[in-house]
Design a protein around this motif. Sequence first.
Motif, mmCIF file in Angstrom:
data_model
loop_
_atom_site.group_PDB
_atom_site.id
_atom_site.type_symbol
_atom_site.label_atom_id
_atom_site.label_comp_id
_atom_site.label_asym_id
_atom_site.label_seq_id
_atom_site.Cartn_x
_atom_site.Cartn_y
_atom_site.Cartn_z
ATOM 1 N N THR A 8 0.697 -0.961 -0.081
ATOM 2 C CA THR A 8 -0.019 -0.017 0.129
ATOM 3 C C THR A 8 1.128 0.987 -0.255
ATOM 4 O O THR A 8 1.925 0.799 0.191
ATOM 5 N N LEU A 10 0.558 3.691 2.568
ATOM 6 C CA LEU A 10 1.616 3.583 3.297
ATOM 7 C C LEU A 10 2.663 2.855 3.994
ATOM 8 O O LEU A 10 4.132 3.247 3.890
ATOM 9 N N TYR A 45 -1.635 12.017 3.753
ATOM 10 C CA TYR A 45 -1.436 10.728 4.816
ATOM 11 C C TYR A 45 -1.843 10.931 6.286
ATOM 12 O O TYR A 45 -1.969 9.877 6.859
ATOM 13 N N VAL A 48 -4.969 9.592 6.409
ATOM 14 C CA VAL A 48 -4.639 7.468 6.154
ATOM 15 C C VAL A 48 -4.693 7.285 7.704
ATOM 16 O O VAL A 48 -5.021 6.356 8.402
ATOM 17 N N ARG A 50 -4.715 8.815 10.721
ATOM 18 C CA ARG A 50 -6.000 8.665 11.858
ATOM 19 C C ARG A 50 -6.638 7.595 11.404
ATOM 20 O O ARG A 50 -8.250 7.564 12.274
ATOM 21 N N GLY A 51 -7.142 6.984 10.609
ATOM 22 C CA GLY A 51 -8.375 6.292 10.334
ATOM 23 C C GLY A 51 -8.510 6.181 9.111
ATOM 24 O O GLY A 51 -10.043 5.964 8.831
ATOM 25 N N GLN A 52 -9.012 7.804 9.035
ATOM 26 C CA GLN A 52 -10.092 8.581 7.602
ATOM 27 C C GLN A 52 -9.662 7.947 6.291
ATOM 28 O O GLN A 52 -8.535 7.544 5.853
ATOM 29 N N HIS A 53 -10.165 8.656 5.233
ATOM 30 C CA HIS A 53 -10.129 8.155 4.422
ATOM 31 C C HIS A 53 -8.604 7.126 3.674
ATOM 32 O O HIS A 53 -8.280 7.347 2.949
ATOM 33 N N MET A 54 -9.217 5.481 4.013
ATOM 34 C CA MET A 54 -8.388 4.249 4.138
ATOM 35 C C MET A 54 -8.620 4.044 1.870
ATOM 36 O O MET A 54 -8.071 3.638 1.833
ATOM 37 N N GLU A 55 -9.594 4.678 1.521
ATOM 38 C CA GLU A 55 -9.413 4.245 0.802
ATOM 39 C C GLU A 55 -8.575 4.776 -0.887
ATOM 40 O O GLU A 55 -8.187 4.236 -1.864
ATOM 41 N N GLN A 56 -7.834 5.644 0.008
ATOM 42 C CA GLN A 56 -6.518 6.135 -0.392
ATOM 43 C C GLN A 56 -5.413 5.576 -0.368
ATOM 44 O O GLN A 56 -4.598 5.589 -1.013
ATOM 45 N N ASN A 57 -5.359 4.634 0.881
ATOM 46 C CA ASN A 57 -3.998 4.032 0.861
ATOM 47 C C ASN A 57 -4.020 2.369 -0.098
ATOM 48 O O ASN A 57 -4.295 1.369 0.092
#
Length: 70
Positions: A8, A10, A45, A48, A50-57
């Motif tokens: 991924t 990240l 960054y 992600v 923080r657990g938000q917008h995980m679809e970006q990872n």
Amino acid sequence: MSLQSPLTILRAINEAGGLTDYAKQKKIYVLRSDNGNQVRLPFDYQAVIRGQHMEQNILLMPDDTIVVPR
């Protein structure tokens, strides 16, 4: 860095040693070739981690380039 297994964004950043203090963490993107066109895929960054917008990872594909502006 070449892909040895699925990564991924990240994880790739982490394996590359992380970000510098000068990195614009909300302006990171991946350049990907899509049918001969370059596409910019955004990556926030801070969101992600923080657990938000995980679809970006997303999973990286061969020849993707992660761009981290300063």
